[in-house]
Design a protein around this motif. Structure first.
Motif, PDB file in Angstrom:
ATOM      1  N   MET A   1       0.841  -1.201   0.000  1.00 25.43           N
ATOM      2  CA  MET A   1       0.000   0.000   0.000  1.00 25.43           C
ATOM      3  C   MET A   1       0.877   1.253   0.000  1.00 25.43           C
ATOM      4  SD  MET A   1      -2.767   1.242   2.763  1.00 25.43           S
ATOM      5  CE  MET A   1      -3.507  -0.381   2.640  1.00 25.43           C
ATOM      6  N   ASP A   2       0.562   2.158  -0.878  1.00 25.64           N
ATOM      7  CA  ASP A   2       1.375   3.355  -0.970  1.00 25.64           C
ATOM      8  C   ASP A   2       0.595   4.587  -0.527  1.00 25.64           C
ATOM      9  OD1 ASP A   2      -0.416   3.575  -2.974  1.00 25.64           O
ATOM     10  OD2 ASP A   2       1.034   3.435  -4.605  1.00 25.64           O
ATOM     11  N   VAL A   3       1.239   5.728  -0.671  1.00 22.54           N
ATOM     12  CA  VAL A   3       0.634   6.974  -0.208  1.00 22.54           C
ATOM     13  C   VAL A   3      -0.660   7.276  -0.968  1.00 22.54           C
ATOM     14  CG1 VAL A   3       1.025   9.440   0.061  1.00 22.54           C
ATOM     15  CG2 VAL A   3       2.888   7.841   0.466  1.00 22.54           C
ATOM     16  N   LEU A   6      -3.507   5.500   0.668  1.00 23.58           N
ATOM     17  CA  LEU A   6      -3.827   6.132   1.941  1.00 23.58           C
ATOM     18  C   LEU A   6      -4.642   7.403   1.726  1.00 23.58           C
ATOM     19  CD1 LEU A   6      -2.998   5.724   5.028  1.00 23.58           C
ATOM     20  CD2 LEU A   6      -1.716   7.830   4.632  1.00 23.58           C
ATOM     21  N   GLY A   9      -8.090   6.601   0.928  1.00 21.55           N
ATOM     22  CA  GLY A   9      -8.759   6.146   2.143  1.00 21.55           C
ATOM     23  C   GLY A   9      -9.273   7.291   2.996  1.00 21.55           C
ATOM     24  N   VAL A  10      -8.423   8.249   3.279  1.00 19.51           N
ATOM     25  CA  VAL A  10      -8.871   9.348   4.142  1.00 19.51           C
ATOM     26  C   VAL A  10      -9.925  10.189   3.431  1.00 19.51           C
ATOM     27  CG1 VAL A  10      -6.722   9.456   5.454  1.00 19.51           C
ATOM     28  CG2 VAL A  10      -7.014  10.920   3.458  1.00 19.51           C
ATOM     29  N   THR A  12     -12.329   9.104   1.783  1.00 22.45           N
ATOM     30  CA  THR A  12     -13.666   8.505   1.908  1.00 22.45           C
ATOM     31  C   THR A  12     -14.384   9.099   3.123  1.00 22.45           C
ATOM     32  OG1 THR A  12     -12.867   6.664   3.277  1.00 22.45           O
ATOM     33  CG2 THR A  12     -12.975   6.292   0.901  1.00 22.45           C
ATOM     34  N   GLU A  13     -13.587   9.621   4.069  1.00 23.44           N
ATOM     35  CA  GLU A  13     -14.203  10.176   5.274  1.00 23.44           C
ATOM     36  C   GLU A  13     -14.734  11.581   5.030  1.00 23.44           C
ATOM     37  OE1 GLU A  13     -11.245   9.881   8.313  1.00 23.44           O
ATOM     38  OE2 GLU A  13     -10.937   7.757   7.896  1.00 23.44           O
ATOM     39  N   PHE A  29      -2.394   8.415  11.922  1.00 27.81           N
ATOM     40  CA  PHE A  29      -1.724   7.269  11.308  1.00 27.81           C
ATOM     41  C   PHE A  29      -0.319   7.072  11.844  1.00 27.81           C
ATOM     42  CE2 PHE A  29      -4.390   8.761   7.572  1.00 27.81           C
ATOM     43  CZ  PHE A  29      -5.467   8.004   7.980  1.00 27.81           C
ATOM     44  N   PHE A  32       1.356   3.729  12.307  1.00 23.92           N
ATOM     45  CA  PHE A  32       1.551   2.708  11.283  1.00 23.92           C
ATOM     46  C   PHE A  32       1.820   3.226   9.874  1.00 23.92           C
ATOM     47  CE2 PHE A  32      -2.686   3.178   9.531  1.00 23.92           C
ATOM     48  CZ  PHE A  32      -3.465   3.589  10.613  1.00 23.92           C
ATOM     49  N   PHE A  33       1.919   4.547   9.736  1.00 21.34           N
ATOM     50  CA  PHE A  33       2.182   5.052   8.385  1.00 21.34           C
ATOM     51  C   PHE A  33       2.841   6.427   8.447  1.00 21.34           C
ATOM     52  CE2 PHE A  33       1.624   5.808   3.962  1.00 21.34           C
ATOM     53  CZ  PHE A  33       1.360   4.563   3.389  1.00 21.34           C
ATOM     54  N   ALA A  80     -11.338   0.155  -3.084  1.00 21.49           N
ATOM     55  CA  ALA A  80     -11.878  -1.124  -2.616  1.00 21.49           C
ATOM     56  C   ALA A  80     -11.045  -2.281  -3.160  1.00 21.49           C
ATOM     57  CB  ALA A  80     -13.333  -1.269  -3.052  1.00 21.49           C
ATOM     58  N   LEU A  83      -7.655  -2.444  -1.452  1.00 25.55           N
ATOM     59  CA  LEU A  83      -7.730  -2.962  -0.091  1.00 25.55           C
ATOM     60  C   LEU A  83      -7.954  -4.468  -0.077  1.00 25.55           C
ATOM     61  CD1 LEU A  83      -9.806  -0.194   1.745  1.00 25.55           C
ATOM     62  CD2 LEU A  83      -7.342  -0.555   1.756  1.00 25.55           C
ATOM     63  N   THR A  86      -4.364  -5.926  -1.052  1.00 24.75           N
ATOM     64  CA  THR A  86      -3.200  -5.617  -0.226  1.00 24.75           C
ATOM     65  C   THR A  86      -2.891  -6.720   0.769  1.00 24.75           C
ATOM     66  OG1 THR A  86      -3.683  -3.256  -0.347  1.00 24.75           O
ATOM     67  CG2 THR A  86      -2.253  -3.978   1.442  1.00 24.75           C
TER      68      THR A  86
END
Lengths: 202, 202
Positions: A1-3, A6, A9-10, A12-13, A29, A32-33, A80, A83, A86
Motif C-alpha cells: 500500500m502506498d501513499v 492512503l 482512504g482518508v 472517503t471520510e 496514522f 503505522f504510516f 476497494a 484494499l 493488499t
DNA sequence: TATAGCATGTAATCGGTTACATGATTCA
DNA sequence: TGAATCATGTAACCGATTACATGCTATA
C-alpha cells in the motif's frame, strides 16, 4: 500500500487538502504510516490525473490556492480493489532498537540518553493520543476499524513504554558494571528473565 | 542507519558470509530491521571497497565461492562513529493496521481473515523466538543490549497478539451488526474502552 | 525578532525491493 | 517430483526523503 491508497482512504471520510492529509498522518496514522509532503502532493496529482479524485481550488489572500480534493466513484472502486488485494504486511524499522542491540559498542551514557529520549517520546505520544480521544471532532463516531487500529497503537505503545522504564536501570547497571569487566553478576537469576512479557499497567 | 552499518555491527560479533547475515536478519533482527540479499550483497561489496571489511574466499564444490567477511579496525571505528551519530528513529509501516483502519470499506470476512492471518503470524514468531532462546549457539552469552532489544520485541509482540485475540470477536460483531445499519449497540459501555492497555499475559 | 503554522509544489538523490541468472544437494 | 537450503550477484525500477523555492500571518 502506498501513499496514493492512503490518500484515497482518508478522502472517503471527508474532503481534504494535501496539507490536511499530512496532519492526519501525523495525528492518527502515526503508529503505522509515515508520509511527508514530498510524497503526498505528487500522489494527489497522480490520483487526479487518473480521475480517482477531483479538485476544487479555493483562492486565498496571499497564499497558494487551497486545493480541496474529493474522491470520485472510480476512486472508491479503485480503493476497494486495492484494499482487497493488499497483503497485510507489518514492518518495523527501528534505529533505536538497533542502537540498543549494539549497546556494548557505545558509551553507557549514550545508551542511557537514547533510552531516555525514547521514553520521553513514547510518553508524549501517549498524552497526545489521549487528548485526541477526548477532544477529536468525531469522538464517538469512530468506526470499529478505526477503534481497532488506534487501540492497537495505544496498547503496543503502553507496553513498550513500560518495558523501557522497567529495563532502564537494569541495563545501565549491566553496562557500567560488566562493560569489558567480567564479574559474574550476583543477580543473574533476576537478570535471566528480562524477557518476561510486561504487565503493561497504565 | 542503513544495511551497511548493520553488517558492520553483526561482524563485530564474528565473521559471516552475506548469506549468514541474511539469516541473522530473519532470526534476530526481525523485530526491527529488514534486509534482503539485494541490499546486503551490494552493502558488503561497498564496505570492502572502503576498507571497512576484508574478505576470505573459500572454494566449494559446485557452489559459488563462500566469501567470509571480517571487520577491520577502520570498520570498527566507522561503526562506532555511525552509532554515535545515529538518531534513534523508530518507524512502523503497517498495511495490516491500515487495512484495519479502513475495515468498514471491506467485506467483514476479509477483515476477519486478515486478523486471523496476523494472529497466526504473531503466534508463530513468538514460538520461534522462544526456540531461539533455548537452543541458540550463545544462549547465556547475550550482551545486555541484545537482551534488551530482543526482550523489547518479545514484549511488544506478546501484547499485540493479546490485543488482536481479545478484539477479534468484538470487531467481527461490530462490523456485521452495525455495517450500514444503525442500531445503538447495547454493549456500548463495554465497547467504549477497547483502548485500555492489555494485560499482555503470556 | 524568530519561530511555527498555513499552503503548494519540484527535482535530485538515495536506498531498497523485485526479478533475473546459475546450480548442486537434500529432504519430504 | 518439487521445494527448501546453500551461495552469490546484477540491473531495473520504484517509492520516499531531502532540499529547494515562495511568502504571508500570528504567536512567543
Amino acid at each position: 500500500m502506498d501513499v496514493k491508497t492512503l490518500c484515497l482512504g482518508v478522502l472517503t471520510e471527508q474532503d481534504y487538502t494535501g496539507y490536511e492529509i499530512k496532519r492526519c498522518c501525523e495525528e492518527v496514522f502515526r503508529h503505522f504510516f509515515v508520509a511527508g509532503f514530498g510524497s503526498i502532493y505528487p500522489a494527489l496529482a497522480e490520483l487526479q490525473r487518473d480521475g480517482l479524485v477531483t479538485v476544487k481550488s479555493v483562492e486565498q489572500k496571499k497564499r497558494p490556492d487551497k486545493k480541496i480534493y474529493s474522491i470520485t466513484a472510480a476512486g472508491r472502486q479503485a480503493l476497494a480493489q486495492e484494499l482487497l488485494e493488499t497483503p497485510p504486511r507489518h514492518k518495523v524499522r527501528s534505529e533505536f532498537l538497533a542502537l540498543m542491540y549494539f549497546a556494548d559498542l557505545l558509551p553507557p551514557e549514550r545508551v542511557d540518553a537514547v533510552l531516555g529520549e525514547m521514553i520521553e517520546r513514547f510518553e508524549q505520544t501517549l498524552v497526545e493520543e489521549l487528548a485526541l480521544f477526548d477532544s477529536e471532532d468525531a469522538p464517538g463516531e469512530l468506526t470499529p476499524g478505526q477503534r481497532f487500529a488506534l487501540g492497537y497503537g495505544r496498547t503496543v505503545l503502553t507496553s513498550a513504554l513500560a518495558y523501557c522504564k522497567r529495563q532502564r536501570p537494569q541495563l545501565a547497571r549491566a553496562l557500567r558494571g560488566e562493560s569489558e569487566g567480567g564479574e559474574p553478576e550476583p543477580e543473574a537469576a533476576d537478570d535471566r528473565r528480562p524477557l518476561t512479557p510486561s504487565l503493561a499497567g497504565e
